[in-house]
Design an enzyme around this catalytic site. Sequence first.
Site: not given
Lengths: 195, 195
Positions: A68-69
């Site tokens: 995730a970012d």
Amino acid sequence: MRIVLASGSPRRRELMEQIGIRTEVMPSSVEERVTSDIPDQVVLELSGQKAEDVAEKTEGRDVLVIGADTVVASEGRILGKPGSVAEAGEMIASLAGKCHQVYTGVTLIYRDPSGEMRRKAFAERTDVYVYPMDEEEIRGYAGCGEPMDKAGAYGIQGRFAAYVEKIDGDYNNVVGLPVGRLYQEIKELTGGWNA
Amino acid sequence: MRIVLASGSPRRRELMEQIGIRTEVMPSSVEERVTSDIPDQVVLELSGQKAEDVAEKTEGRDVLVIGADTVVASEGRILGKPGSVAEAGEMIASLAGKCHQVYTGVTLIYRDPSGEMRRKAFAERTDVYVYPMDEEEIRGYAGCGEPMDKAGAYGIQGRFAAYVEKIDGDYNNVVGLPVGRLYQEIKELTGGWNA
């Protein structure tokens, strides 16, 4: 099923725990390479790089890796983490009295019980409307310690909640992980898994 | 300025602490009287009764009393706290796959440094969109312990986050106190007070 979170963010792990999902944490050590400056493309690229790096290091079957970012974008410009209190103040001033966007990209890489790999990626967007702030409020918030490790220089789950008028989208996406959509996507990818 | 929260809800107190405001807690003992079945009117009435009750018992000047009440409304019908796991399941089933509304009414009663009384009340609405849920998910959530003390039988800040697609409005309003709007209203009512 083993679930591995390819992120060192304690907030992401807490969000998974909040919805009852235990994760192993294995932060990616990949060097980030970005070829786009479009927010949802950037977070898709980076979440993919993190998930791939950790998936390569993970053995076994029935294993799900989550990369995730999160980025904050204001008027099309991406705001990273502030390098100083002064920079935090500039970022907060640029968000005050306006609507901005938070994008979290998520990449799921699943090695199923037969050893087959499956992959799904998505980017979730939340609009955040911030009240006008006076100089004292901006200075006070910039110096309160919360902004320094956060994209866009604020934590919606902290003191900054006083300045948020409303959001349109998933709240937890702003914290760092869109757990509503993520839960649905995990169920679909893994074929009916239930927390 | 002393700030008194006329509510025994630990969640409301935590939300005030989150934005850096220390409150005294003095739950109202007033018997609730409702003359309307319109959600925003109900929460305005009840928050007013709570705030008045506690303001009458509070001495001194430069004192702000905050009363609050939250209801969940689905298709115009108000959902209270469930009386049983079965009732919690019925409420959750009625929310799944749809949008519903959460209203929090807030009444502020401020005795200023000169002894003059000022009053302000408002109701804040948030729309909550819930993903479709299957029977196993409804049963599992209804029995997980979270629903029993909560209007509408769910806690957005708990496991139910897995089933929330998006919201439109203030997230903390769903938790029980719209701290963004509340902070703005306190500033205005008390004349520039700053946390």
